[in-house]
Design a protein around this motif. Structure first.
Motif, PDB file in Angstrom:
ATOM      1  N   TRP A 390       0.850  -1.192   0.000  1.00 50.07           N
ATOM      2  CA  TRP A 390       0.000   0.000   0.000  1.00 50.07           C
ATOM      3  C   TRP A 390       0.884   1.239   0.000  1.00 50.07           C
ATOM      4  CZ3 TRP A 390      -0.294   3.156   4.624  1.00 50.07           C
ATOM      5  CH2 TRP A 390       0.475   2.661   5.689  1.00 50.07           C
ATOM      6  N   LYS A 391       0.337   2.335  -0.469  1.00 49.24           N
ATOM      7  CA  LYS A 391       1.076   3.582  -0.578  1.00 49.24           C
ATOM      8  C   LYS A 391       0.561   4.590   0.434  1.00 49.24           C
ATOM      9  CE  LYS A 391       2.496   7.019  -4.044  1.00 49.24           C
ATOM     10  NZ  LYS A 391       2.383   7.406  -5.483  1.00 49.24           N
ATOM     11  N   THR A 393      -0.642   7.914   1.647  1.00 49.56           N
ATOM     12  CA  THR A 393      -1.221   9.136   1.078  1.00 49.56           C
ATOM     13  C   THR A 393      -1.914   9.908   2.192  1.00 49.56           C
ATOM     14  OG1 THR A 393      -3.424   8.226   0.603  1.00 49.56           O
ATOM     15  CG2 THR A 393      -1.696   7.858  -1.067  1.00 49.56           C
ATOM     16  N   LYS A 394      -2.294  11.131   1.898  1.00 52.65           N
ATOM     17  CA  LYS A 394      -3.020  11.916   2.891  1.00 52.65           C
ATOM     18  C   LYS A 394      -4.383  11.298   3.200  1.00 52.65           C
ATOM     19  CE  LYS A 394      -0.747  16.389   2.323  1.00 52.65           C
ATOM     20  NZ  LYS A 394       0.497  15.763   1.864  1.00 52.65           N
ATOM     21  N   ASN A 396      -5.106   8.122   3.526  1.00 54.41           N
ATOM     22  CA  ASN A 396      -5.051   6.981   4.456  1.00 54.41           C
ATOM     23  C   ASN A 396      -4.145   7.244   5.650  1.00 54.41           C
ATOM     24  OD1 ASN A 396      -2.441   6.602   3.427  1.00 54.41           O
ATOM     25  ND2 ASN A 396      -3.043   4.933   2.068  1.00 54.41           N
ATOM     26  N   THR A 397      -3.875   8.521   5.924  1.00 52.60           N
ATOM     27  CA  THR A 397      -3.059   8.921   7.075  1.00 52.60           C
ATOM     28  C   THR A 397      -3.979   9.483   8.156  1.00 52.60           C
ATOM     29  OG1 THR A 397      -1.088   9.340   5.752  1.00 52.60           O
ATOM     30  CG2 THR A 397      -1.247  10.491   7.850  1.00 52.60           C
ATOM     31  N   TRP A 403      -0.220  14.837   7.699  1.00 49.55           N
ATOM     32  CA  TRP A 403       0.910  14.529   6.824  1.00 49.55           C
ATOM     33  C   TRP A 403       1.809  13.504   7.505  1.00 49.55           C
ATOM     34  CZ3 TRP A 403       5.958  15.396   8.437  1.00 49.55           C
ATOM     35  CH2 TRP A 403       6.112  16.230   9.561  1.00 49.55           C
ATOM     36  N   ASP A 407       5.102  10.211   3.328  1.00 48.39           N
ATOM     37  CA  ASP A 407       4.183  10.494   2.222  1.00 48.39           C
ATOM     38  C   ASP A 407       4.780  10.023   0.899  1.00 48.39           C
ATOM     39  OD1 ASP A 407       2.129  11.611   3.693  1.00 48.39           O
ATOM     40  OD2 ASP A 407       2.816  13.675   3.446  1.00 48.39           O
ATOM     41  N   GLY A 408       3.999   9.241   0.149  1.00 51.07           N
ATOM     42  CA  GLY A 408       4.451   8.739  -1.145  1.00 51.07           C
ATOM     43  C   GLY A 408       5.176   7.414  -1.077  1.00 51.07           C
ATOM     44  N   THR A 410       5.719   3.514  -0.642  1.00 45.46           N
ATOM     45  CA  THR A 410       4.969   2.260  -0.739  1.00 45.46           C
ATOM     46  C   THR A 410       5.569   1.244   0.227  1.00 45.46           C
ATOM     47  OG1 THR A 410       4.333   2.622  -3.043  1.00 45.46           O
ATOM     48  CG2 THR A 410       4.297   0.352  -2.245  1.00 45.46           C
TER      49      THR A 410
END
Length: 444
Positions: A390-391, A393-394, A396-397, A403, A407-408, A410
């Motif tokens: 999974w990556k 991202t905002k 899923n944070t 932030w 971030d970004g 994987t």
């Protein structure tokens, strides 16, 4: 309370990996066996998943009270359980600073109402509150926090007599932030003279230097040896400091222990070019040599535990120029995924991750019935899928600040379920907020 049966999990615990069922009853691990047929209110098929003790994070800053625009106990404990952290120990540099027993009790009251994870709070030390420090109850408070380096409010302890007083009289573990303030001020003055206000983030590890860290850590070790203090030095950031710590004495007998943080294992000073202030921490992220030295210190047991030093700030605060941007970043949701990534890269075994994030924290702090997958212990557990990429991202944070320094990124592995004191607190992106965690207690 309800019962839960976890079927066919690959359990990682106490240096062993094996497949078994786990039955949870009244919040506790009731039975571990190859096959359990007892009926349960909830049954989870964990075939192909790894079951580990939940991470116990011995160093977080959840910002409540007083700084709740950045974070609060509810939001950050939610992010923690999403990251497989089932218990946390929170620092006293809130507003007001936690320098009295009354203010310490206030934080416990908030957590009792709002924390999804189990919790404990450090009593803060200053240059003038030794009487309050000595009232701390060893059985239900994790430790005393001493900032031997810059901090907010009245929490910098730079008076030699005060340090002697704390180290000689502390009734429980003393946890220290070690950076020599005089060295840092000297370095900052030199950089300001040369660069004026054009100091940039890449200079951060030169200002908050190896020498500043080592000078303070070695002083703490010297005082602890002099007074037989139970000392725990937080967030080791240099290879040089690793040499200060013993790896021969059994952990339960050590009087001086050390912690590494995920960001010092993951990042080094080459990452400032892309991450900037988002990896501005105190102590600073330093060189790849330091990064490698800290990892080796974990592997050979000079360093005993892994934590996060989760310390969120808003995006607006972090986007300021270097001199104005505060140090610290959010980590609790992504710490265990980062460690699992390091495992998949061949740097850390799963057994070592469990040892450093759960077993050893429980031993260092003398936690009651936590940190291990054992019958009769609290069911603080995380199920992980090593093949569920999974990556970050905002979207899923879950941090209130919105932030992550990851971030970004994987990650190859995910946390699928988290149990806190036997209660399913998190499952695949969803939270169960009708139950709160429990106050940690200690065998002291």
């Amino acid at each position: 309370m309800s019962t839960t049966l976890i079927k066919a999990a690959t359990i990682v615990n106490e240096g062993k990996t094996f497949v078994a069922d786990v039955f949870i009853k009244n919040g506790m691990i009731d039975k571990i066996a190859p096959h359990i047929d007892t009926a349960a209110d909830l049954e989870i098929n964990a075939e192909g998943l790894y079951l580990i003790p939940g991470m116990i994070d011995d160093q977080v800053h959840f910002r409540e009270p007083g700084l709740t625009h950045k974070a609060d106990i509810f939001t950050e404990s939610m992010a923690a359980v999403a990251g497989g952290i089932t218990s946390f120990m929170e620092m006293p540099n809130t507003v007001p600073n936690t320098l009295t027993q009354e203010l310490l009790a206030d934080k416990y009251d908030i957590a009792q109402q709002t924390s999804l994870a189990n919790y404990s709070f450090y009593m803060g030390a200053s240059n003038d509150n030794i009487e309050e420090v000595l009232k701390t109850d060893p059985k239900n408070v994790c430790g005393i926090k001493v900032f031997m380096g810059s901090s907010t409010g009245n929490m910098l302890v730079d008076n030699e007599k005060t340090l002697e007083n704390i180290f000689s009289k502390a009734p429980i573990l003393v946890a220290t932030h070690c950076e020599d303030e005089a060295t840092i001020r000297h370095n900052m003055a030199a950089f300001k003279e040369k660069y004026d206000d054009q100091i940039t983030i890449d200079m951060h590890p030169l200002i908050r230097s190896t020498e500043a860290c080592y000078k303070s850590s070695s002083l703490a070790v010297e005082l602890a040896k002099k007074y037989n203090t139970r000392l725990h030095i937080l967030h080791i950031s240099t290879a040089k400091e690793v040499r200060l710590f013993d790896n021969k004495t059994p952990l339960a007998e050590k009087r001086i222990t050390a912690e590494a943080c995920v960001h010092h294992l993951w990042f080094n000073d080459t990452d400032y070019a892309t991450k900037g202030n988002f990896i501005k921490w105190n102590p600073a992220v330093k060189t790849d040599v330091d990064q490698a030295g800290i990892l080796q210190g974990l592997l050979d047991d000079h360093i005993d535990v892994i934590a996060t030093d989760h310390a969120p700030h808003t995006l607006d605060e972090k986007n300021q120029p270097y001199l104005q941007a505060p140090s610290g970043g959010p980590l609790v949701q992504h710490a265990l995924p980062a460690l699992l990534e390091m495992h998949l890269q061949g740097k850390l075994s799963l057994e070592k991750i469990v040892e450093k994030t759960a077993h050893n924290v429980a031993i260092c702090y003398q936690l009651e019935k936590r940190g291990f997958i054992r019958e009769g212990y609290w069911a603080d557990l995380a199920l992980i899928d090593l093949n569920d990429a999974w990556k970050v991202t905002k979207l899923n944070t879950f941090y209130k600040c919105g932030w992550s320094p990851f971030d970004g990124q994987t990650f190859s592995a995910s946390i699928t379920h988290t149990f806190v004191s036997g209660v399913l607190a998190y499952q695949k992106g969803k939270f169960m907020t009708n139950q709160t965690g429990k106050r940690l207690t200690f065998n002291r």
